[in-house]
Design a protein around this motif. Structure first.
Motif, PDB file in Angstrom:
ATOM      1  N   HIS A  53       0.849  -1.194   0.000  1.00 24.38           N
ATOM      2  CA  HIS A  53       0.000   0.000   0.000  1.00 24.38           C
ATOM      3  C   HIS A  53       0.889   1.250   0.000  1.00 24.38           C
ATOM      4  O   HIS A  53       1.688   1.436   0.903  1.00 24.38           O
ATOM      5  CB  HIS A  53      -0.864  -0.017   1.272  1.00 24.38           C
ATOM      6  N   PRO A  54       0.767   2.121  -1.000  1.00 26.57           N
ATOM      7  CA  PRO A  54       1.569   3.354  -0.995  1.00 26.57           C
ATOM      8  C   PRO A  54       1.301   4.165   0.274  1.00 26.57           C
ATOM      9  O   PRO A  54       0.143   4.339   0.663  1.00 26.57           O
ATOM     10  CB  PRO A  54       1.085   4.100  -2.245  1.00 26.57           C
ATOM     11  N   TRP A  55       2.387   4.641   0.872  1.00 25.95           N
ATOM     12  CA  TRP A  55       2.247   5.330   2.163  1.00 25.95           C
ATOM     13  C   TRP A  55       1.420   6.600   2.035  1.00 25.95           C
ATOM     14  O   TRP A  55       0.597   6.918   2.879  1.00 25.95           O
ATOM     15  CB  TRP A  55       3.626   5.605   2.750  1.00 25.95           C
ATOM     16  N   PHE A  56       1.609   7.346   0.953  1.00 26.24           N
ATOM     17  CA  PHE A  56       0.870   8.598   0.843  1.00 26.24           C
ATOM     18  C   PHE A  56      -0.634   8.358   0.728  1.00 26.24           C
ATOM     19  O   PHE A  56      -1.425   9.260   0.935  1.00 26.24           O
ATOM     20  CB  PHE A  56       1.400   9.445  -0.331  1.00 26.24           C
ATOM     21  N   GLN A  57      -1.004   7.092   0.427  1.00 24.76           N
ATOM     22  CA  GLN A  57      -2.435   6.776   0.346  1.00 24.76           C
ATOM     23  C   GLN A  57      -3.025   6.304   1.677  1.00 24.76           C
ATOM     24  O   GLN A  57      -4.237   6.215   1.816  1.00 24.76           O
ATOM     25  CB  GLN A  57      -2.684   5.695  -0.713  1.00 24.76           C
ATOM     26  N   CYS A  58      -2.158   5.918   2.616  1.00 27.86           N
ATOM     27  CA  CYS A  58      -2.730   5.429   3.884  1.00 27.86           C
ATOM     28  C   CYS A  58      -2.225   6.200   5.090  1.00 27.86           C
ATOM     29  O   CYS A  58      -2.571   5.877   6.218  1.00 27.86           O
ATOM     30  CB  CYS A  58      -2.501   3.921   4.048  1.00 27.86           C
ATOM     31  N   ARG A  59      -1.441   7.248   4.857  1.00 23.23           N
ATOM     32  CA  ARG A  59      -0.875   7.947   6.013  1.00 23.23           C
ATOM     33  C   ARG A  59      -1.938   8.697   6.803  1.00 23.23           C
ATOM     34  O   ARG A  59      -1.706   9.052   7.961  1.00 23.23           O
ATOM     35  CB  ARG A  59       0.259   8.879   5.587  1.00 23.23           C
ATOM     36  N   HIS A  60      -3.096   8.919   6.198  1.00 18.90           N
ATOM     37  CA  HIS A  60      -4.167   9.569   6.968  1.00 18.90           C
ATOM     38  C   HIS A  60      -4.577   8.706   8.164  1.00 18.90           C
ATOM     39  O   HIS A  60      -5.172   9.194   9.117  1.00 18.90           O
ATOM     40  CB  HIS A  60      -5.377   9.835   6.065  1.00 18.90           C
ATOM     41  N   LEU A  61      -4.240   7.410   8.132  1.00 24.29           N
ATOM     42  CA  LEU A  61      -4.586   6.529   9.253  1.00 24.29           C
ATOM     43  C   LEU A  61      -3.740   6.810  10.491  1.00 24.29           C
ATOM     44  O   LEU A  61      -4.016   6.280  11.567  1.00 24.29           O
ATOM     45  CB  LEU A  61      -4.427   5.062   8.837  1.00 24.29           C
ATOM     46  N   GLU A  62      -2.717   7.651  10.335  1.00 28.95           N
ATOM     47  CA  GLU A  62      -1.953   8.066  11.515  1.00 28.95           C
ATOM     48  C   GLU A  62      -2.895   8.681  12.551  1.00 28.95           C
ATOM     49  O   GLU A  62      -2.674   8.556  13.749  1.00 28.95           O
ATOM     50  CB  GLU A  62      -0.878   9.087  11.121  1.00 28.95           C
ATOM     51  N   ALA A  63      -3.940   9.335  12.063  1.00 28.77           N
ATOM     52  CA  ALA A  63      -4.915   9.942  12.978  1.00 28.77           C
ATOM     53  C   ALA A  63      -5.594   8.878  13.842  1.00 28.77           C
ATOM     54  O   ALA A  63      -6.058   9.167  14.941  1.00 28.77           O
ATOM     55  CB  ALA A  63      -5.961  10.719  12.175  1.00 28.77           C
ATOM     56  N   GLN A  64      -5.649   7.655  13.318  1.00 30.16           N
ATOM     57  CA  GLN A  64      -6.263   6.576  14.099  1.00 30.16           C
ATOM     58  C   GLN A  64      -5.212   5.761  14.849  1.00 30.16           C
ATOM     59  O   GLN A  64      -5.473   4.624  15.247  1.00 30.16           O
ATOM     60  CB  GLN A  64      -7.071   5.660  13.173  1.00 30.16           C
ATOM     61  N   GLY A  65      -4.001   6.308  14.980  1.00 30.94           N
ATOM     62  CA  GLY A  65      -2.995   5.648  15.797  1.00 30.94           C
ATOM     63  C   GLY A  65      -1.974   4.838  15.031  1.00 30.94           C
ATOM     64  O   GLY A  65      -1.076   4.244  15.620  1.00 30.94           O
ATOM     65  N   LEU A  66      -2.097   4.795  13.700  1.00 32.25           N
ATOM     66  CA  LEU A  66      -1.144   4.020  12.904  1.00 32.25           C
ATOM     67  C   LEU A  66       0.263   4.593  13.045  1.00 32.25           C
ATOM     68  O   LEU A  66       0.464   5.800  12.899  1.00 32.25           O
ATOM     69  CB  LEU A  66      -1.561   4.026  11.429  1.00 32.25           C
ATOM     70  N   VAL A  67       1.231   3.713  13.330  1.00 31.40           N
ATOM     71  CA  VAL A  67       2.628   4.115  13.444  1.00 31.40           C
ATOM     72  C   VAL A  67       3.387   3.551  12.254  1.00 31.40           C
ATOM     73  O   VAL A  67       3.249   2.368  11.937  1.00 31.40           O
ATOM     74  CB  VAL A  67       3.252   3.570  14.752  1.00 31.40           C
ATOM     75  N   ALA A  68       4.157   4.395  11.585  1.00 24.85           N
ATOM     76  CA  ALA A  68       4.939   3.936  10.436  1.00 24.85           C
ATOM     77  C   ALA A  68       6.423   4.097  10.736  1.00 24.85           C
ATOM     78  O   ALA A  68       6.842   5.107  11.290  1.00 24.85           O
ATOM     79  CB  ALA A  68       4.573   4.732   9.191  1.00 24.85           C
ATOM     80  N   LEU A  69       7.211   3.081  10.358  1.00 22.88           N
ATOM     81  CA  LEU A  69       8.653   3.112  10.566  1.00 22.88           C
ATOM     82  C   LEU A  69       9.366   2.864   9.245  1.00 22.88           C
ATOM     83  O   LEU A  69       8.877   2.098   8.407  1.00 22.88           O
ATOM     84  CB  LEU A  69       9.055   2.025  11.576  1.00 22.88           C
ATOM     85  N   SER A  70      10.528   3.510   9.057  1.00 27.94           N
ATOM     86  CA  SER A  70      11.344   3.220   7.878  1.00 27.94           C
ATOM     87  C   SER A  70      12.001   1.855   8.057  1.00 27.94           C
ATOM     88  O   SER A  70      12.358   1.470   9.169  1.00 27.94           O
ATOM     89  CB  SER A  70      12.435   4.276   7.715  1.00 27.94           C
ATOM     90  N   ALA A  71      12.183   1.146   6.958  1.00 26.28           N
ATOM     91  CA  ALA A  71      12.781  -0.188   7.034  1.00 26.28           C
ATOM     92  C   ALA A  71      14.189  -0.125   7.608  1.00 26.28           C
ATOM     93  O   ALA A  71      14.989   0.731   7.231  1.00 26.28           O
ATOM     94  CB  ALA A  71      12.814  -0.811   5.649  1.00 26.28           C
ATOM     95  N   ASN A  72      14.492  -1.032   8.524  1.00 24.55           N
ATOM     96  CA  ASN A  72      15.792  -1.098   9.181  1.00 24.55           C
ATOM     97  C   ASN A  72      16.350  -2.503   8.954  1.00 24.55           C
ATOM     98  O   ASN A  72      16.277  -3.367   9.830  1.00 24.55           O
ATOM     99  CB  ASN A  72      15.609  -0.795  10.678  1.00 24.55           C
ATOM    100  N   PHE A  73      16.890  -2.721   7.745  1.00 23.86           N
ATOM    101  CA  PHE A  73      17.244  -4.088   7.367  1.00 23.86           C
ATOM    102  C   PHE A  73      18.420  -4.636   8.155  1.00 23.86           C
ATOM    103  O   PHE A  73      18.552  -5.850   8.296  1.00 23.86           O
ATOM    104  CB  PHE A  73      17.494  -4.165   5.858  1.00 23.86           C
ATOM    105  N   ALA A  74      19.271  -3.750   8.690  1.00 21.28           N
ATOM    106  CA  ALA A  74      20.359  -4.246   9.524  1.00 21.28           C
ATOM    107  C   ALA A  74      19.779  -4.956  10.755  1.00 21.28           C
ATOM    108  O   ALA A  74      20.223  -6.042  11.143  1.00 21.28           O
ATOM    109  CB  ALA A  74      21.259  -3.095   9.953  1.00 21.28           C
ATOM    110  N   LEU A  75      18.769  -4.349  11.334  1.00 20.92           N
ATOM    111  CA  LEU A  75      18.105  -4.949  12.496  1.00 20.92           C
ATOM    112  C   LEU A  75      17.415  -6.266  12.124  1.00 20.92           C
ATOM    113  O   LEU A  75      17.596  -7.278  12.800  1.00 20.92           O
ATOM    114  CB  LEU A  75      17.077  -3.959  13.069  1.00 20.92           C
TER     115      LEU A  75
END
Length: 431
Positions: A53-75
């Motif tokens: 899902h493209p982030w710019f299309q679902c980032r409005h869900l941040e208002a409902q508590g959605l947390v987004a993180l950048s990929a951390n492939f080393a971890l």
DNA sequence: TCTGGGGTCCTAGGACCC
DNA sequence: TCTGGGGTCCTAGGACCC
């Protein structure tokens, strides 16, 4: 008998180990450039976030508590190593199939597999903090499907018997029970049935896994391919795909990235392509391999419909197979000059090493030119320095310097620390 | 404004051979 | 009018996987 052990929402689970406050909340991990969702917690799935899902299309869900993180492939890579090494202890043979999944060979292992599966889960959870599910089946395809059932029974109660949650052993089910599970499962969930073939199957009346199990293998081979025929035979219980616990030499090595912003100039592309080629050469040496040719590609963004579109690629053969960063970077840059067209807004570039063969197994060359010095020791020193002091400590000048001047750099605005792979980022616990 | 990256395998079709 | 038969090898493209 095979087992498949698979991490639940793996990238999200890795992040939660070090940020327990994220447990129970809707969380997604974003692809490079924070482009789209590539992992979702159950809560995020419930909010309707799709895979990819493209982030710019679902980032409005941040208002409902959605947390987004950048990929951390080393971890994620490090957490994967921990999980895999624990899982390996539970069977004589293990095939690491992806960053979060491994097959185990359970042939001849006695005892209650369900109990063994739960013990394995508990150990991985306690020792690493990562939740997993376990599926058992007579073939790899069945083990994959059993794992899917184990996960779905946990996440969405009602579809399958609750005792199949977390650990699901098809070997313990009666034929009637197994058919009921198959009848409740869409054909697209089967390993090897993707969107295209899934749609074609449904159109021909094969809707559930049970339908597929009862299909005629010969007809499927005619209408689709030998791959689907194998899949059906595996569903019927005949093993066609062996466990592969020997890591094979790769057949191709690719490094590619989308850019954080559109790139117009050849100089910037040259930096990016040099960087990708150098990284690919590192991977190549890690595999003790040598490349016979270097493929370069550049392209504009297909999503910017108003932009003029261009996509170019070229394969540059090497005089002799090599793993030398200098030669590979030079070949890639030569290729880039051939395919570059001015006036386009480039969105992505990549370098692929092909015609790979073992180092030192290449055919000799008639020595008409003055011999170049053997640079394998130089490469070994370079790899050693970069291993010790961090990637990029020693690099080719054409890769440019890291920093804001880098037009083509990646966007990563929500990246978490390298908790387990960098001294700087080791978490500190306060009582 | 903004849409990932890295792989494998199979098949069809063309080039080329005798 | 009408143009063989049987191979191999390579590549591009498409399907799939995570």
């Amino acid at each position: 008998m095979f087992a498949l052990v698979d991490g639940n929402n793996f990238y999200v689970s890795c992040e939660r180990v070090f940020r327990p406050s994220l447990v129970g909340r809707p969380v997604v991990v974003l692809s490079n450039n924070d482009g789209c969702a590539i992992a979702r917690s159950n809560e995020a799935k419930a909010l309707g976030v799709r895979m990819g899902h493209p982030w710019f299309q679902c980032r409005h869900l941040e208002a409902q508590g959605l947390v987004a993180l950048s990929a951390n492939f080393a971890l994620y890579g490090d957490m994967s190593d921990r999980m895999m090494s624990l899982v390996a202890h539970h069977a004589p043979r293990q095939e690491i199939y992806s960053i979060d999944e491994s097959f185990l060979d359970f042939t001849g292992i006695r005892g209650n597999r369900t109990a063994i599966g739960h013990a394995l889960r508990e150990q991985v959870l306690t020792w690493t903090g990562l939740p997993t599910c376990v599926g058992f089946g007579a073939t790899k395809t069945l083990a994959k499907l059993a794992n899917h059932v184990a996960k779905t029974a946990e996440r969405k109660p009602g579809l399958y018997p609750p005792e199949l949650a977390q650990v699901c052993d098809f070997g313990r089910l009666s034929d009637e029970q197994l058919d009921a599970v198959f009848a409740a499962t869409e054909v697209g969930e089967v390993w090897g049935v993707g969107r295209r073939i899934g749609t074609a199957l449904v159109e021909s009346g094969v809707r559930t896994v049970l339908d597929l199990k009862h299909a005629d293998p010969a007809a499927l081979r005619r209408n689709f391919s030998v791959v689907l025929e194998k899949t059906v035979r595996e569903l019927q219980g005949t093993s066609c795909v062996d466990l592969d616990d020997q890591p094979r030499q790769k057949q191709q090595i690719m490094v590619s990235r989308s850019f954080g912003q559109g790139v117009l100039r050849l100089e910037d592309l040259n930096e990016a392509v040099s960087t990708f080629a150098a990284r690919a050469a590192e991977k190549l040496r890690l595999d003790a391999s040598a490349a016979g040719a270097v493929l370069v590609f550049i392209r504009t963004s297909p999503f910017r419909a108003s932009d003029a579109q261009y996509s170019g690629s070229v394969t540059v053969p090497m005089v002799q197979p090599t793993s030398d960063t200098g030669r590979i970077v030079r070949a890639a840059c030569n290729g880039l000059r051939q395919i570059f067209r001015p006036g386009f807004r480039y969105a992505k570039a990549g370098v692929m090493l092909v015609d790979l063969g073992s180092e030192g197994q290449s055919q000799g060359e008639l020595d008409l030119e003055p011999t170049e010095i053997d640079r394998s020791r130089l490469m070994a020193v370079m790899d050693g320095v970069n291993q010790r002091f961090g990637r990029g400590s020693l690099s080719m000048a054409s890769t440019g310097t890291i920093g804001p001047a880098r037009q083509w750099g990646m966007r990563q605005e929500r990246r978490t620390p390298d908790y387990t792979t960098s001294w700087r980022d080791i978490p500190i616990v306060r009582a």
